[in-house]
Design a protein around this motif. Structure first.
Motif: not given
Length: 142
Positions: A128-135
């Protein structure tokens, strides 16, 4: 009168067993896609909360492929932070990478992900993963 005696024992070397989460972090940070695949059960399930949608992948090949597609082919890649602990039977991993994605090789980006791993017999069966995205971090590195 006899003095104190000392007993010297030689114990067998201790083997340090790394957890599945620690091995997962090593595979990600070294971009060892085969090692990552080998840490997953055949029926592993990945649920990833990404900035624009929820992504689900099933099976070792598909899950390993998702990680490879996110940052495995970046021409420049540097782990910034990694962390691991255990929360009531689940392993928690967190990592932040600095990279130049293949779709923007001239711009440095930071991506951070936190994940909870369910492990069975030393292999990861659910992520189960949460990601900021590419910033993007601009002209400088960070």
């Amino acid at each position: 009168m006899k003095g104190p005696t000392m007993t010297i024992t030689h114990d067998a070397p201790t083997t340090i067993r790394r957890t599945a989460g620690e091995r997962f972090l090593e595979a990600l940070t070294t971009r060892d896609h085969e090692a990552l695949h080998d840490l997953l059960t055949p029926d592993v399930w990945l649920r990833a909360l990404l900035p624009r949608h929820v992504d689900e992948h099933h099976g070792a090949a598909e899950v390993a492929g998702a990680f490879r597609s996110w940052y495995g082919s970046a021409p420049a890649f540097e782990p910034l932070t990694v962390g691991h602990d255990t929360v009531v039977g689940k392993e928690r991993v967190a990592y932040r990478f600095l990279l130049r994605p293949d779709w923007a090789p001239d711009v440095w980006h930071v991506i951070e992900q936190d994940a909870f791993l369910s492990v069975r017999d030393g292999l990861i069966r659910k992520i189960d993963l949460v990601c900021t995205g590419f910033m993007p971090v601009g002209e400088g590195r960070h």
